[in-house]
Design an enzyme around this catalytic site. Structure first.
Site, short mmCIF file in Angstrom:
data_model
loop_
_atom_site.label_atom_id
_atom_site.label_comp_id
_atom_site.label_asym_id
_atom_site.label_seq_id
_atom_site.Cartn_x
_atom_site.Cartn_y
_atom_site.Cartn_z
N SER A 136 0.85 -1.19 0.00
CA SER A 136 0.00 0.00 0.00
C SER A 136 0.88 1.24 0.00
O SER A 136 2.07 1.17 0.34
CB SER A 136 -0.85 0.00 1.28
OG SER A 136 -1.57 1.20 1.40
N TYR A 149 -2.34 0.78 10.59
CA TYR A 149 -2.28 0.22 9.23
C TYR A 149 -0.90 0.46 8.60
O TYR A 149 -0.33 -0.43 7.99
CB TYR A 149 -3.40 0.82 8.38
CG TYR A 149 -3.54 0.23 7.00
CD1 TYR A 149 -3.70 -1.14 6.79
CD2 TYR A 149 -3.52 1.06 5.87
CE1 TYR A 149 -3.84 -1.67 5.52
CE2 TYR A 149 -3.67 0.54 4.59
CZ TYR A 149 -3.83 -0.82 4.41
OH TYR A 149 -3.97 -1.35 3.15
P1 NAP Z 1 -11.24 -6.16 0.29
O1 NAP Z 1 -12.24 -6.06 -0.81
O2 NAP Z 1 -11.72 -5.96 1.70
O3 NAP Z 1 -10.49 -7.57 0.18
C1 NAP Z 1 -9.71 -8.08 1.22
C2 NAP Z 1 -9.53 -9.56 0.99
O4 NAP Z 1 -8.67 -10.07 2.03
C3 NAP Z 1 -10.83 -10.34 1.05
O5 NAP Z 1 -10.87 -11.29 0.02
C4 NAP Z 1 -10.76 -11.03 2.40
O6 NAP Z 1 -11.43 -12.29 2.33
C5 NAP Z 1 -9.26 -11.24 2.54
N1 NAP Z 1 -8.89 -11.49 3.93
C6 NAP Z 1 -9.02 -10.66 4.99
N2 NAP Z 1 -8.61 -11.29 6.11
C7 NAP Z 1 -8.21 -12.53 5.73
C8 NAP Z 1 -7.72 -13.67 6.44
N3 NAP Z 1 -7.54 -13.66 7.76
N4 NAP Z 1 -7.42 -14.80 5.74
C9 NAP Z 1 -7.60 -14.82 4.39
N5 NAP Z 1 -8.07 -13.80 3.67
C10 NAP Z 1 -8.38 -12.67 4.35
O7 NAP Z 1 -10.09 -5.08 0.09
P2 NAP Z 1 -9.00 -4.87 -1.08
O8 NAP Z 1 -8.88 -3.43 -1.26
O9 NAP Z 1 -9.28 -5.73 -2.24
O10 NAP Z 1 -7.69 -5.37 -0.32
C11 NAP Z 1 -6.74 -6.24 -0.89
C12 NAP Z 1 -5.35 -5.83 -0.43
O11 NAP Z 1 -5.05 -4.54 -0.96
C13 NAP Z 1 -5.19 -5.70 1.08
O12 NAP Z 1 -3.93 -6.23 1.45
C14 NAP Z 1 -5.24 -4.20 1.32
O13 NAP Z 1 -4.54 -3.84 2.50
C15 NAP Z 1 -4.52 -3.72 0.07
N6 NAP Z 1 -4.75 -2.33 -0.32
C16 NAP Z 1 -6.02 -1.84 -0.50
C17 NAP Z 1 -6.19 -0.50 -0.86
C18 NAP Z 1 -7.54 0.11 -1.07
O14 NAP Z 1 -7.66 1.35 -1.09
N7 NAP Z 1 -8.59 -0.66 -1.27
C19 NAP Z 1 -5.07 0.32 -1.05
C20 NAP Z 1 -3.80 -0.21 -0.87
C21 NAP Z 1 -3.66 -1.53 -0.51
P3 NAP Z 1 -12.30 -12.97 3.51
O15 NAP Z 1 -12.90 -11.85 4.32
O16 NAP Z 1 -13.31 -13.78 2.74
O17 NAP Z 1 -11.34 -13.81 4.26
#
Ligand code: NAP
Length: 249
Positions: A136, A149
């Protein structure tokens, strides 16, 4: 069975039940990979796996036994996308909620470590392995009320960046993807299901969408074995840093 027994390259995507992970699973499947989808919400995984012809497997990256079971089901791994992660809460250091910090550490840092460590032998065995870790902007700079975070994302990034050094000489490439604002379920999770708060994060500007990130991951995976894209920082045009964006809408 050794990796040579299979023709199709296998990509493992953690956190494939929504957002960036789901989009990446779709994109890599389109590229011809056999995709193994891991997350806790198995119903969603199964639906997506059926759509793209992939394999759904329950995975909780915070649970060592779950990771062990997940890895035991894999014969071959060419690409690992460490994507499972997220944020809980927004509070100043003075008001930090230790449970939220623990959740973020376990999910982003220890989770990435567990899965990566377990899959390193298979990635090496593939002869052309790739580890993509979705960190991130929070792994690059601090922002107010974000220390839980940013600390976790810095920790996750350090595992990845250290491996880039430790794996020199082995046939494994490493790419860190550091996105800014991407509209997914990320903010809904961060604010415990409060949709109004989550929507406010993206209002008045045009954020990235999950497909924007997935396309870059597909590009990374399609480079020849000698080309290592070390770090890719992606932001919406409306966002200049973790602390500055413009809302004109
Ligand atoms: P999201 O839609 O909330 O997806 C998060 C994913 O992580 C879900 O599939 C969730 O699946 C999984 N997850 C959470 N806890 C878990 C666990 N204990 N074991 C296995 N899977 C788990 O959010 P996203 O934005 O796509 O996030 C994906 C990645 O991108 C994350 O690492 C986040 O920090 C990073 N990121 C996001 C942003 C943003 O603005 N959206 C920016 C920078 C980085 P389940 O709940 O089904 O387990």
């Amino acid at each position: 069975m050794s990796s040579r027994g299979y023709k199709r390259r296998v990509a493992v995507v953690t956190g494939a039940s929504s957002g960036i992970g789901a989009a990446t699973a779709r994109s890599l499947a389109r590229d011809g990979y056999e995709v193994v989808l891991g997350a806790r919400r198995v119903d969603r995984l199964e639906e997506l796996a059926a759509e793209i012809g992939g394999r759904a497997q329950q995975l909780d990256v915070t649970d060592a036994e779950s990771v062990e079971r997940f890895v035991a089901g894999l014969d071959r791994v060419d690409v690992l996308v460490n994507n499972a992660g997220g944020a809980k809460g927004m509070a100043s250091v003075a008001d930090a909620d230790l449970d939220d910090w623990q959740w973020m550490w376990e999910t982003n840092v220890a989770g990435t470590l567990r899965v990566t460590k377990a899959l390193l032998p298979a990635l090496e065995e593939s002869g052309d392995g790739l580890i993509v870790t979705v960190t991130s902007l929070a792994a690059i700079e601090p922002y107010d009320n974000g220390a839980g975070y940013t600390a976790a994302k810095h920790g996750q990034a350090m595992i990845h960046r250290t491996l880039r050094l430790e794996l020199l000489g082995k046939p494994i490439r490493l790419t860190e993807i550091a996105p800014g604002m991407v509209e997914t379920e990320f903010s809904l999770v961060r604010f415990d299901g409060d949709a109004a708060k989550a929507d406010a994060v993206y209002s008045g500007l045009e954020p990235l969408v999950a497909d924007d990130v997935a396309e870059v991951i597909s590009f990374v995976a399609s480079r020849p074995p000698h080309v290592n894209l070390d770090q890719i920082v992606m932001k919406p045009r409306d966002q200049a840093s973790a602390r500055r964006n413009i809302r004109t809408g």
